[in-house]
Each structure stands twice: as C-alpha cells, then as structure tokens.
Design a protein around this motif. Structure first.
Motif, mmCIF file in Angstrom:
data_model
loop_
_atom_site.group_PDB
_atom_site.id
_atom_site.type_symbol
_atom_site.label_atom_id
_atom_site.label_comp_id
_atom_site.label_asym_id
_atom_site.label_seq_id
_atom_site.Cartn_x
_atom_site.Cartn_y
_atom_site.Cartn_z
ATOM 1 N N UNK A 1 11.865 6.595 13.065
ATOM 2 C CA UNK A 1 10.901 5.880 12.317
ATOM 3 C C UNK A 1 11.304 5.372 10.820
ATOM 4 N N UNK A 2 12.035 6.215 10.152
ATOM 5 C CA UNK A 2 12.744 5.886 8.960
ATOM 6 C C UNK A 2 13.555 4.538 9.028
ATOM 7 N N UNK A 3 14.404 4.535 10.049
ATOM 8 C CA UNK A 3 15.237 3.562 10.291
ATOM 9 C C UNK A 3 14.467 1.995 10.606
ATOM 10 N N UNK A 4 13.435 2.082 11.370
ATOM 11 C CA UNK A 4 12.681 0.707 11.590
ATOM 12 C C UNK A 4 11.904 0.599 10.472
ATOM 13 N N UNK A 5 11.225 1.509 9.593
ATOM 14 C CA UNK A 5 10.383 0.989 8.540
ATOM 15 C C UNK A 5 11.337 0.337 7.621
ATOM 16 N N UNK A 6 12.574 0.954 7.252
ATOM 17 C CA UNK A 6 13.647 0.300 6.514
ATOM 18 C C UNK A 6 14.019 -1.024 6.724
ATOM 19 N N UNK A 7 14.325 -0.944 7.854
ATOM 20 C CA UNK A 7 14.532 -2.568 8.424
ATOM 21 C C UNK A 7 13.374 -3.665 8.026
ATOM 22 N N UNK A 8 12.240 -2.934 8.627
ATOM 23 C CA UNK A 8 11.203 -3.949 8.493
ATOM 24 C C UNK A 8 10.976 -4.269 6.989
ATOM 25 N N UNK A 9 11.228 -3.530 5.956
ATOM 26 C CA UNK A 9 10.973 -3.787 4.418
ATOM 27 C C UNK A 9 12.086 -4.669 3.817
ATOM 28 N N UNK A 10 13.276 -4.681 4.663
ATOM 29 C CA UNK A 10 14.351 -5.371 4.021
ATOM 30 C C UNK A 10 14.232 -6.815 4.689
ATOM 31 N N UNK A 11 13.809 -6.912 5.998
ATOM 32 C CA UNK A 11 13.869 -8.139 6.646
ATOM 33 C C UNK A 11 12.593 -8.956 6.310
#
Length: 356
Positions: free
Chosen positions: A110-120
């Motif tokens: 969950x943290x991985x996907x949330x962080x990716x979404x924020x950066x992208x």
C-alpha cells in the motif's frame, strides 16, 4: 523518467561521513574540500536535491555496520555490539529525515503504490519526500536473531548477509567459505518473515548454498557481470541464470573498478581509463541477452558508497546524471517499454509480486 535506485548508503554518508544530505551538493563539497580523512572528500555525488533533480523517487537505503577481528585489514567495528549501535544511529537518522519531510519509509504494498502515485501525479518533485525501503548490508551487526526481530519491527525488509571479507553469518567479497550455522539460522528466520535476501557480496560458496537453502524472494541490489569484469565481486553467467530462475532483479552498480577490467583503486582515474556511464550498458545488455528479455535488470547505483567522483564514471557529476541512461539504451535499440522496466518498473514489479 522516474527512477528507482536499489542501493544507496545514505545513512553511512550522514552518520559516519558527517554529510548533511539535505543541502546543495556543491555546498557539501565546498564544506569538505580541505578534509583528508576519506578519499572521496569534496567529491560526493549524492544529495537529496540532486536525487529529486534526477527524479529518483524511491531508493533502497542501507544500514551497514561491519564487525572485524583484530587481524583484519579492512575497516569495521571491534564488536558486534558496536556494529549494532552504529546501525541504530543510522535508523535514528532515517527517522529524523522522515520527521523533516525529506524521506518516507515504505514497508509494504500500500505504501509503495501510494508513494508512486504521489510522485507520478506531482507537478513538481522539488518538495516531495523520497521513498525508501530499508536494507541491511552485511548482517554482522545482529548480535543474535533477536536483533532481526527488532529490525523487522522498525521496517527492515531486505538483508545481504555478507559484505567484504569474513563475516559472522556469511563470507563476502574477496573471501570464500560455506555459510556458518548462524548464517543458515538467519536465512531460515528471514524466510519466516518473508524478507528479501540480497545476494550482493555473497562469496561464491555462500551464494550457491543460499540459493539452495532460501525459499523466499531474492534480488541483487548492486552487482555487475563477471564475464565483463573478471572478479569474485561480480556474478558469473551461471549465477545470473540461477537468479533469473528465482525471478530476481539485478541492480547495476557504478563503482568504477566493477564496471571495467584493469581498474586499480587509488591509481586509475576516470580520465586515464575513459570510463563513462555507457560502460554500464554493456553489463545491462549482457544480462538481458542471457535472459532473452529486459525483465531482470535495474539500477542499484551504490553511488557515494565510500567513493565519489574519483571512482565514478567520468561523465557523472551527480546522481542526477543517471538520467542519461535512457538515451544510451535507446542507442542500443532498446524500446521505451524496456527502458522504463530497467529504470524502475522491474523493481516495483518485484515488490508487487512479493509483497502481495
């Protein structure tokens, strides 16, 4: 292009090199220009602003504390307790960087996907926290397996049992021996916790034993190819094939002596050897040719891993220059989808499969 770097010794730079990585890279160099205690003083290539400039939104960030015996010729700590203490100072620094909004720890899907979404989705990455997955390089700092439980609790998700020379759990680069009984117990406990085994630095004998014993996920955060640079630090083609069978990703390192044959540390220079970033593409291509695809290669730069510009490619002024790799891959005929895989998608895919 977004970039995932699978090996950076950030806390070692902060705690032992006394570098404030939140500062401008050239200010860090200026502050160090008259220091002589380390060979890379005034020559570092990593800072948080440069990572953001290079669109490096996620990294695997290390802890490291090597225990050495009295007759050791390599540096380290004189007891496992001291090695543990230095790794705890490193954890404290990571937590301080989280509190300052500079970094954010990623421990699951969950943290991985949330962080990716924020950066992208961000209009600018300038003020974004850099995501980090915590890894331990060399397990000597574990006085017992109780330390492993503690470390898992504060977010440790990957372990490379060995570093250089003889280790408590496994022998590493420039040495060779079977896994110790403690090493086998460590792997079994890591298996129970579903942690990632980092095959980097394992000596040949320990590598093959670990591949037989360990059933969990395996990657190699920063390793290159023995067929190009003949040395026990690199993987043979047989090792690479086993890693491919295990679904591993192998991160490309940028330490000069690993990139080309014949480099003599302390004597060779990027200028005298003509070392360029493009030399790492040879290692990328070698692995892709063995695999028949581009699904098993990533970036694990190891930049500022106790060296700086004096032992980096000559066309690298900062870690942001990793963004020249896509153009080099295009020149080799790699399609955009494969370039994205190498720059970040392979690492993310590995974590998605193993953290699901």
């Amino acid at each position: 292009m977004f970039l995932f770097d699978a090996h950076l010794d950030l806390s070692m730079n902060a705690v032992e090199w006394n570098r404030d990585l939140t500062q401008d890279l050239y200010a860090i160099r200026e502050r160090e220009k008259n220091l002589t205690d380390k060979p890379d003083r005034g020559k570092g290539v990593v800072s948080f602003p440069e990572m953001r400039k290079g669109n490096i939104g996620i990294c695997v960030a290390t802890q490291i504390g090597r225990y050495i015996k009295p007759d050791s010729k390599i540096p380290g700590w004189h007891s496992q307790a001291q090695a543990w203490a230095i790794t705890q100072a490193q954890v404290a620094w990571y937590k301080a960087m989280e509190d300052a909004g500079e970094m954010v720890q990623i421990t699951g899907l969950a943290g991985l996907r949330n962080h990716l979404e924020m950066w992208q989705n961000a209009e600018s990455t300038e003020g974004l926290p850099i995501g980090y997955i915590l890894s331990l390089e060399g397990a000597d700092s574990f006085v017992s397996l109780k330390n492993l439980e503690t470390a898992y609790g504060y977010g440790l998700r990957a372990i490379g049992p060995a570093h250089y020379g003889p280790g408590v759990y496994a022998y590493g680069t420039d040495s060779d021996a079977p896994l110790s009984e403690k090493g086998k117990d460590l792997l079994r406990e890591m298996d129970q916790l579903d942690m990632i085994l980092d095959a980097t630095h394992l000596c040949d004998t320990a590598f093959w034993e670990a591949m037989d014993l360990y059933r969990g996920p395996v990657w190699a955060s920063h390793n290159l190819v023995r067929a190009i640079t003949p040395h026990n630090r690199q993987f043979s083609d047989e090792m690479i094939k086993v890693l491919l069978e295990r679904g591993a990703v192998i991160g490309m390192a940028f330490d000069a002596w690993m990139m080309i044959p014949g480099w003599v540390r302390g004597k060779s220079t990027p200028e005298s050897t003509g070392l360029k970033i493009e030399h790492v593409v040879q290692h990328i291509d070698h692995i892709c040719q063995i695999a028949g695809n581009a699904l098993h290669v990533g970036i694990g730069s190891d930049l500022d891993g106790a060296y700086g510009k004096e032992q980096s490619p000559g066309d690298m002024d900062s870690i942001a220059d990793l963004q020249t790799i896509p153009a080099l891959l295009r020149q080799r005929g790699y399609p955009e989808a494969d370039i994205e895989r190498i720059m970040w998608r392979n690492w993310v895919g590995f974590l998605e499969r193993n953290w699901a």
